[in-house]
Motif scaffolding. Sequence first.
Motif, short mmCIF file in Angstrom:
data_model
loop_
_atom_site.label_atom_id
_atom_site.label_comp_id
_atom_site.label_asym_id
_atom_site.label_seq_id
_atom_site.Cartn_x
_atom_site.Cartn_y
_atom_site.Cartn_z
N ARG A 197 -26.12 -58.24 108.01
CA ARG A 197 -26.47 -57.01 108.89
C ARG A 197 -25.44 -56.66 109.56
O ARG A 197 -25.35 -55.62 110.52
N ASP A 198 -24.30 -57.15 109.61
CA ASP A 198 -22.79 -56.36 110.33
C ASP A 198 -22.21 -56.03 109.71
O ASP A 198 -21.11 -55.33 110.01
N ILE A 199 -22.22 -55.90 108.54
CA ILE A 199 -21.67 -54.56 107.51
C ILE A 199 -21.48 -53.61 108.01
O ILE A 199 -22.75 -52.70 108.81
N ASP A 200 -20.50 -52.63 108.18
CA ASP A 200 -20.07 -51.35 108.59
C ASP A 200 -20.55 -50.91 107.81
O ASP A 200 -19.95 -50.00 106.58
N LEU A 201 -22.11 -49.90 107.81
CA LEU A 201 -22.45 -48.87 106.76
C LEU A 201 -22.12 -47.72 107.88
O LEU A 201 -22.65 -47.66 108.97
N ALA A 254 -33.47 -45.83 106.88
CA ALA A 254 -33.62 -44.74 105.94
C ALA A 254 -35.59 -44.22 106.43
O ALA A 254 -36.49 -45.21 105.04
N LYS A 278 -25.38 -53.87 117.39
CA LYS A 278 -25.61 -52.52 116.24
C LYS A 278 -27.12 -51.95 116.63
O LYS A 278 -27.83 -53.32 117.25
N ALA A 331 -30.38 -45.13 100.20
CA ALA A 331 -30.24 -45.74 101.35
C ALA A 331 -31.65 -46.43 101.63
O ALA A 331 -31.60 -47.71 102.65
N ALA A 332 -33.00 -46.21 101.52
CA ALA A 332 -34.36 -47.31 101.56
C ALA A 332 -34.29 -48.52 100.68
O ALA A 332 -33.76 -49.87 101.48
N ALA A 333 -32.85 -48.52 99.88
CA ALA A 333 -33.02 -49.82 98.58
C ALA A 333 -32.15 -50.38 99.58
O ALA A 333 -31.83 -51.70 99.06
N TYR A 385 -36.24 -48.07 108.60
CA TYR A 385 -36.36 -47.91 106.63
C TYR A 385 -37.85 -47.77 106.30
O TYR A 385 -38.35 -48.96 107.07
N ILE A 423 -30.51 -55.68 102.76
CA ILE A 423 -30.00 -55.86 104.13
C ILE A 423 -30.83 -56.56 104.52
O ILE A 423 -30.81 -57.84 104.83
N GLU A 424 -32.19 -56.07 104.98
CA GLU A 424 -33.08 -57.11 104.76
C GLU A 424 -33.49 -58.16 104.47
O GLU A 424 -33.83 -59.58 105.68
N ILE A 432 -24.62 -43.29 106.23
CA ILE A 432 -25.37 -43.07 105.54
C ILE A 432 -25.29 -41.43 105.22
O ILE A 432 -24.81 -41.25 106.85
N VAL A 433 -24.62 -41.01 104.80
CA VAL A 433 -24.29 -39.58 105.21
C VAL A 433 -24.65 -38.60 104.24
O VAL A 433 -25.09 -38.83 103.35
N ARG A 491 -39.22 -48.26 99.65
CA ARG A 491 -39.45 -47.51 98.31
C ARG A 491 -40.60 -48.31 97.94
O ARG A 491 -41.99 -47.05 97.18
N CYS A 536 -31.23 -50.34 102.56
CA CYS A 536 -31.10 -51.17 103.82
C CYS A 536 -32.41 -52.65 103.38
O CYS A 536 -32.32 -53.47 104.29
N GLU A 537 -33.29 -52.50 102.77
CA GLU A 537 -34.03 -53.85 101.85
C GLU A 537 -33.61 -54.37 101.92
O GLU A 537 -33.70 -55.62 101.65
#
Lengths: 254, 254
Positions: free
Chosen positions: B104-108, A126, A239, B89-91, A244, B96-97, B110-111, A247, B93-94
């Motif tokens: 961090r391994d999640i199958d993400l 993002a 990966k 999307a930024a929220a 990003y 996840i960080e 973004i559409v 916000r 990512c935030e």
Amino acid sequence: MSGRLFVIGLGPGNANQVTPEASQAVAEAEFFYGYKPYVDRLDLKPHQTRIASDNREELARAKEAIVKASEGHAVAVVSGGDPGVFAMAAAVCEAIEDGPAEWRDIDLQIVPGVTAMLAVAARAGAPLGHDFCAISLSDNLKPWDLIELRLLAAAGAGFVVALYNPISKSRPWQLGRAFEALAAVLPGTTPVIFGRAAGRPDERINVAALAFARAEMADMATCVIIGSPETRVIKRDGKPALIYTPRSATGRRE
Amino acid sequence: MSGRLFVIGLGPGNANQVTPEASQAVAEAEFFYGYKPYVDRLDLKPHQTRIASDNREELARAKEAIVKASEGHAVAVVSGGDPGVFAMAAAVCEAIEDGPAEWRDIDLQIVPGVTAMLAVAARAGAPLGHDFCAISLSDNLKPWDLIELRLLAAAGAGFVVALYNPISKSRPWQLGRAFEALAAVLPGTTPVIFGRAAGRPDERINVAALAFARAEMADMATCVIIGSPETRVIKRDGKPALIYTPRSATGRRE
């Protein structure tokens, strides 16, 4: 004046990213004007006609399409991405303003699309999550000094910067010069995303720190996104990193 | 970690502007997290579940969705417009960080979607036809001084400015203040577009010269686009004026 003129955004290139509204407009039109790679994407019926032209012929193409519509036809002008972002919608408006008064009566419908920076950003994380700007790096229609002034104003104020038309055969040095200019006001670690053909089978998304970003990493189909000092990189095992821009923003430099 | 997390852009609100890619992602997910007006738009099957929340709860919502996905579910976080532009999307990512390493391994996936400024621009002409920026006017997560600095930097350098989150009950004065600040650096005749619900039955697109633009012309669902000194207005009989920013720019002020 009974014709119709659609100005249609076909999205970044993946058929799954063309909106139903754009597909309907394509189904309704008879004549299709556009830069060859975009009209070539269309899956047309036998009664529909392609009129492809080179890029840098936007105004002539717009006029030709308006003339055809004014003869009573349903005409489409197609752009990749969104037609309103460095694309045909402005050329059509310009032609209407400069043309005969009756062109103002034309039934004009502009159909938005997913523009390249959004598709590239979605693949990278993002990066456009906070304030950002979009700049065309082409100095065909504006002086280079103005481009550099805008780059520095935007980066200096903390905007993420998306660059369209970053490089071409006739404009080989501009992107390297932009990176040099930005390196003077941004940390060398600022992430730079090179996104090509996002969402297509030949997609290529690369990331480099600004200090190592080189013009050769882009071609004319690349959208380049340069982070702000607040943009973050999340490393992931096996990966690509997620990039990003948070916000929240303080405006402070680290 | 076998779940999947989609972050989906539903476009400006017209079902015809939702991409097929977004519709497919909606069909694949089981749980839907989002701000209530956006999850309410979804046409779900009996096995699919809505979890609506208030706005200003983005981070909590993102974490809840990631937890659900990490339990092995197919989960969607939905945004209006594009999820990467002042949206979820930024929220995500935030979250996840800041979250546990396994997130961090999640199958993400973004559409992307058609963001509000593109839909509003398409209805008005081509106001974003040249360099432009997008600024969130919300000072919930950044100081007002930084917003004003960015407004002045962008307008002063000749960018068209799109304002997201222009006004709300808890932020009543910011938009008026933004107009005042911009009036100091832009001609009073600069067109200001107030676009609400573009492409929906309740669409409302109004245009005012900057000198007459008032905060009351917007609500929280409005996207406001402020022209540059080069933006032009084409008057049309019996039709709304076309507003566009030419492809060429000199940077000179008239």
